[in-house]
Design an enzyme around this catalytic site. Structure first.
Site, mmCIF file in Angstrom:
data_model
loop_
_atom_site.group_PDB
_atom_site.id
_atom_site.type_symbol
_atom_site.label_atom_id
_atom_site.label_comp_id
_atom_site.label_asym_id
_atom_site.label_seq_id
_atom_site.Cartn_x
_atom_site.Cartn_y
_atom_site.Cartn_z
ATOM 1 N N ARG A 80 -9.598 20.489 9.684
ATOM 2 C CA ARG A 80 -9.373 21.609 9.554
ATOM 3 C C ARG A 80 -10.423 22.503 10.740
ATOM 4 O O ARG A 80 -10.886 23.221 10.277
ATOM 5 C CB ARG A 80 -10.325 21.353 8.312
ATOM 6 C CG ARG A 80 -9.911 21.080 7.155
ATOM 7 C CD ARG A 80 -8.485 22.072 7.150
ATOM 8 N NE ARG A 80 -7.751 20.861 5.332
ATOM 9 C CZ ARG A 80 -6.643 20.254 6.125
ATOM 10 N NH1 ARG A 80 -6.219 19.567 7.071
ATOM 11 N NH2 ARG A 80 -6.326 19.445 4.894
ATOM 12 N N SER A 107 -8.076 25.051 -1.406
ATOM 13 C CA SER A 107 -9.280 24.146 -1.604
ATOM 14 C C SER A 107 -10.205 25.083 -1.038
ATOM 15 O O SER A 107 -10.127 25.584 0.158
ATOM 16 C CB SER A 107 -8.893 23.376 -0.196
ATOM 17 O OG SER A 107 -8.066 21.996 -0.660
ATOM 18 N N GLU A 143 -14.962 25.554 2.799
ATOM 19 C CA GLU A 143 -13.508 25.356 4.173
ATOM 20 C C GLU A 143 -13.257 27.433 3.821
ATOM 21 O O GLU A 143 -12.489 27.529 4.639
ATOM 22 C CB GLU A 143 -12.152 24.937 3.030
ATOM 23 C CG GLU A 143 -11.251 24.347 4.445
ATOM 24 C CD GLU A 143 -10.116 23.802 3.836
ATOM 25 O OE1 GLU A 143 -9.009 23.985 3.432
ATOM 26 O OE2 GLU A 143 -10.542 22.892 3.778
#
Length: 305
Positions: free
Chosen positions: A168, A223, A296
């Site tokens: 990520r 998410s 995130e």
């Protein structure tokens, strides 16, 4: 900049998949890298901040909005084309504003394998590169061969191997975190041809799994937390007894379908409601497991944190 298309006081909630947040003081949707550069120059002359927005699928926008210039990389920079390379491989060129799911579907239509996971990801191609988006074992880095971007001074191209992709994250995300101006403009990807029936079956399977396990019918940013090393965020949240939890009736809730998602029921929650819940979940998970969850979701504007 009479031709810049800069607008004022534009509501941003409709440009965010969380469906909340205040207005942008200034807002523009450029068509080229050169226009991006000119917009940054304009913002620098006025002494205001800049935020680059894609599909708005991984951010939480403050209720106060953004007191600066929001540059949205979207439909004006959404080109898509293919080129046969031989040896069973095809090069795909995509603009940063193209929906990543459209890229994945285009690859599937051409019987290319390796991007099936992209078909269900709601962000833009630029956002996928920025955060190395992934799902079901696939990651954006797997097929990227070149990325074009504006580095604050000029338009540059990097090979995929130079993009610093990690879980990520990417070189671009790291540079942005350091306060440097970085705007992804597009990418090239090379994928091999595969069996069309097998590709279609995999896309359908991943879509079914996503629909069955994720709250796709409720506003969210996907998410909410990164996966902690050695753990799964959703499992930690569930173990803390927070699946389906809500602090109040604002609409912000830990999804009862997937604990890794904070959702905005009915789109009625404010960004501050969502943020309070995120902070509460982070605290309770830490108290229960000793693991500190990391967001995130990116914060846009002032949250006082």
């Amino acid at each position: 900049m009479a031709d810049s298309g800069i607008q004022e006081n534009i509501p941003l909630a409709g440009y965010s998949t969380f469906r909340c947040g205040g207005p942008a003081r200034y807002f523009a949707e450029p068509s080229t890298g050169e226009e991006v550069a000119r917009l940054f120059e304009w913002a620098e002359e006025k002494g205001i901040r800049v935020f680059v927005l894609g599909n708005g699928s991984n951010c939480l926008i403050s209720d106060d909005g953004f007191d600066g210039l929001v540059i949205r990389i979207a439909r004006n920079m959404s080109s898509l084309s293919s080129e046969e390379l031989g040896a069973g491989k095809v090069k795909i060129t995509a603009g940063a504003g193209l929906p990543f799911a459209r890229f994945g579907n285009y690859c599937a239509e051409l019987s290319l394998t390796g991007a099936e996971f992209a078909c269900g990801i709601p962000g833009s191609c630029g956002g996928a590169v920025f955060m190395n988006a992934g799902a079901y074992g696939g990651e954006t880095k797997d097929f990227i061969t070149k990325v074009s971007y504006w580095d604050g001074a000029e338009i540059r191209r990097l090979d995929g191997s130079e993009c610093g992709f990690g879980y990520r994250t990417s070189l671009f995300e790291k540079l942005n975190a350091e306060g440097k101006n970085v705007v992804i403009l597009g990418f090239e990807a090379v994928l091999p041809k595969g069996n069309k029936d097998e590709i279609t079956a995999l896309v359908d399977d991943l879509r079914s799994r996503r629909t069955a396990s994720q709250p796709l019918d409720v506003p969210s940013a996907g998410s909410t937390f990164k996966r902690p090393e050695g753990y799964f965020a959703a499992k930690l949240i569930e173990d803390a007894g927070l699946k389906g939890f809500a602090l109040d009736d604002s609409g912000a809730q830990v999804s009862p379908k997937h604990a890794g998602f904070v959702v905005n029921n009915g789109g009625r929650a404010k960004a501050s409601d969502v943020m309070r819940l995120i902070e509460y979940v982070t605290l309770k998970v830490y108290e229960n497991s000793g693991v500190r969850l990391e967001r995130e979701v990116r914060l846009v504007g002032d949250f006082g944190v």
